[in-house]
Design a protein around this motif. Structure first.
Motif, mmCIF file in Angstrom:
data_model
loop_
_atom_site.group_PDB
_atom_site.id
_atom_site.type_symbol
_atom_site.label_atom_id
_atom_site.label_comp_id
_atom_site.label_asym_id
_atom_site.label_seq_id
_atom_site.Cartn_x
_atom_site.Cartn_y
_atom_site.Cartn_z
ATOM 1 N N VAL A 1 0.881 -1.167 0.000
ATOM 2 C CA VAL A 1 0.000 0.000 0.000
ATOM 3 C C VAL A 1 0.917 1.215 0.000
ATOM 4 N N GLU A 2 0.641 2.170 -0.864
ATOM 5 C CA GLU A 2 1.470 3.363 -0.925
ATOM 6 C C GLU A 2 0.697 4.560 -0.387
ATOM 7 N N LEU A 3 1.399 5.342 0.405
ATOM 8 C CA LEU A 3 0.836 6.539 1.024
ATOM 9 C C LEU A 3 1.726 7.709 0.642
ATOM 10 N N LYS A 4 1.135 8.766 0.140
ATOM 11 C CA LYS A 4 1.920 9.955 -0.176
ATOM 12 C C LYS A 4 2.077 10.759 1.108
ATOM 13 N N GLY A 5 3.315 10.982 1.523
ATOM 14 C CA GLY A 5 3.617 11.643 2.784
ATOM 15 C C GLY A 5 3.451 13.151 2.728
ATOM 16 N N LEU A 6 3.739 13.782 3.859
ATOM 17 C CA LEU A 6 3.596 15.235 3.993
ATOM 18 C C LEU A 6 4.449 16.010 3.003
ATOM 19 N N LYS A 7 5.618 15.476 2.675
ATOM 20 C CA LYS A 7 6.545 16.166 1.780
ATOM 21 C C LYS A 7 6.456 15.632 0.354
ATOM 22 N N GLY A 8 5.405 14.852 0.085
ATOM 23 C CA GLY A 8 5.211 14.310 -1.251
ATOM 24 C C GLY A 8 5.929 12.998 -1.500
ATOM 25 N N LYS B 1 -9.493 -6.149 26.611
ATOM 26 C CA LYS B 1 -9.012 -5.557 27.857
ATOM 27 C C LYS B 1 -8.292 -4.231 27.644
ATOM 28 N N VAL B 2 -8.033 -3.868 26.386
ATOM 29 C CA VAL B 2 -7.263 -2.671 26.069
ATOM 30 C C VAL B 2 -8.210 -1.508 25.776
ATOM 31 N N SER B 3 -7.855 -0.328 26.276
ATOM 32 C CA SER B 3 -8.663 0.871 26.038
ATOM 33 C C SER B 3 -8.627 1.255 24.560
ATOM 34 N N GLU B 4 -9.558 2.097 24.170
ATOM 35 C CA GLU B 4 -9.585 2.580 22.782
ATOM 36 C C GLU B 4 -8.310 3.353 22.459
ATOM 37 N N ALA B 5 -7.820 4.132 23.409
ATOM 38 C CA ALA B 5 -6.580 4.881 23.188
ATOM 39 C C ALA B 5 -5.407 3.918 22.970
ATOM 40 N N GLY B 6 -5.386 2.832 23.710
ATOM 41 C CA GLY B 6 -4.342 1.825 23.546
ATOM 42 C C GLY B 6 -4.423 1.155 22.187
ATOM 43 N N LYS B 7 -5.644 0.926 21.722
ATOM 44 C CA LYS B 7 -5.831 0.313 20.403
ATOM 45 C C LYS B 7 -5.395 1.257 19.288
ATOM 46 N N ILE B 8 -5.692 2.538 19.455
ATOM 47 C CA ILE B 8 -5.275 3.535 18.454
ATOM 48 C C ILE B 8 -3.754 3.600 18.395
ATOM 49 N N ASP B 9 -3.113 3.599 19.550
ATOM 50 C CA ASP B 9 -1.655 3.621 19.605
ATOM 51 C C ASP B 9 -1.069 2.379 18.920
ATOM 52 N N ALA B 10 -1.659 1.218 19.180
ATOM 53 C CA ALA B 10 -1.183 -0.026 18.565
ATOM 54 C C ALA B 10 -1.385 0.002 17.047
ATOM 55 N N MET B 11 -2.501 0.581 16.597
ATOM 56 C CA MET B 11 -2.762 0.688 15.165
ATOM 57 C C MET B 11 -1.681 1.542 14.491
ATOM 58 N N ASP B 12 -1.375 2.677 15.100
ATOM 59 C CA ASP B 12 -0.324 3.542 14.556
ATOM 60 C C ASP B 12 1.016 2.822 14.535
ATOM 61 N N LYS B 13 1.327 2.084 15.605
ATOM 62 C CA LYS B 13 2.599 1.370 15.678
ATOM 63 C C LYS B 13 2.682 0.266 14.623
ATOM 64 N N CYS B 14 1.553 -0.345 14.287
ATOM 65 C CA CYS B 14 1.529 -1.334 13.195
ATOM 66 C C CYS B 14 1.935 -0.674 11.885
ATOM 67 N N LEU B 15 1.338 0.477 11.606
ATOM 68 C CA LEU B 15 1.635 1.169 10.355
ATOM 69 C C LEU B 15 3.084 1.638 10.303
ATOM 70 N N ILE B 16 3.603 2.097 11.433
ATOM 71 C CA ILE B 16 5.001 2.532 11.476
ATOM 72 C C ILE B 16 5.921 1.341 11.240
ATOM 73 N N ALA C 1 8.647 9.237 8.284
ATOM 74 C CA ALA C 1 7.696 9.925 7.409
ATOM 75 C C ALA C 1 6.259 9.499 7.705
ATOM 76 N N VAL C 2 6.034 8.191 7.917
ATOM 77 C CA VAL C 2 4.670 7.741 8.212
ATOM 78 C C VAL C 2 4.247 8.203 9.602
ATOM 79 N N LYS C 3 5.178 8.240 10.540
ATOM 80 C CA LYS C 3 4.853 8.720 11.893
ATOM 81 C C LYS C 3 4.401 10.176 11.833
ATOM 82 N N ASP C 4 5.149 11.004 11.096
ATOM 83 C CA ASP C 4 4.776 12.418 10.941
ATOM 84 C C ASP C 4 3.415 12.565 10.278
ATOM 85 N N ALA C 5 3.167 11.759 9.241
ATOM 86 C CA ALA C 5 1.889 11.834 8.528
ATOM 87 C C ALA C 5 0.737 11.419 9.440
ATOM 88 N N LEU C 6 0.904 10.352 10.201
ATOM 89 C CA LEU C 6 -0.160 9.871 11.076
ATOM 90 C C LEU C 6 -0.525 10.900 12.135
#
Length: 108
Positions: A19-26, A56-71, A79-84
């Motif tokens: 999957v390709e994502l165009k980042g903040l700097k193109g 057992k994990v909070s929604e905030a914990g799940k969001i953090d885990a989702m971001d960490k998967c993508l990173i 670049a993906v961390k900055d975009a997220l």
């Protein structure tokens, strides 16, 4: 006896669809398929998917885990961390869903 060439195997994995994502700097950020992740990233994604699926994990914990998967899946982690960080939650979820569906992550 078969001899496998490490560099050729790695090059083949790096050419695999992503999957390709165009980042903040193109820049183009590739979110590699689950099966093409190197060992440490593969293990991290497995751990984060378990967190996402846990009741057992909070929604905030799940969001953090989702971001960490993508990173972990990204070829350009900073670049993906900055975009997220700049994307609204609905769009971050859309990126995660596209990555999961494309690579059938977590089903290995």
């Amino acid at each position: 006896m078969a001899i496998l060439d490490f560099k050729a195997l790695l090059a083949e994995a790096e050419k695999a669809p992503a999957v390709e994502l165009k980042g903040l700097k193109g820049e183009i950020i590739k979110l590699r398929r689950f099966e093409n992740l190197p060992g440490a990233d593969f293990k991290n994604v497995l751990k984060y998917i378990d967190i996402i699926q846990s009741e057992k994990v909070s929604e905030a914990g799940k969001i953090d885990a989702m971001d960490k998967c993508l990173i972990a899946a990204a070829d350009k982690k900073d670049a993906v961390k900055d975009a997220l960080e700049k994307l609204p939650m609905s769009v971050r979820n859309q990126v995660f869903t596209a990555w999961m569906e494309d690579g059938e992550a977590g089903n290995s």
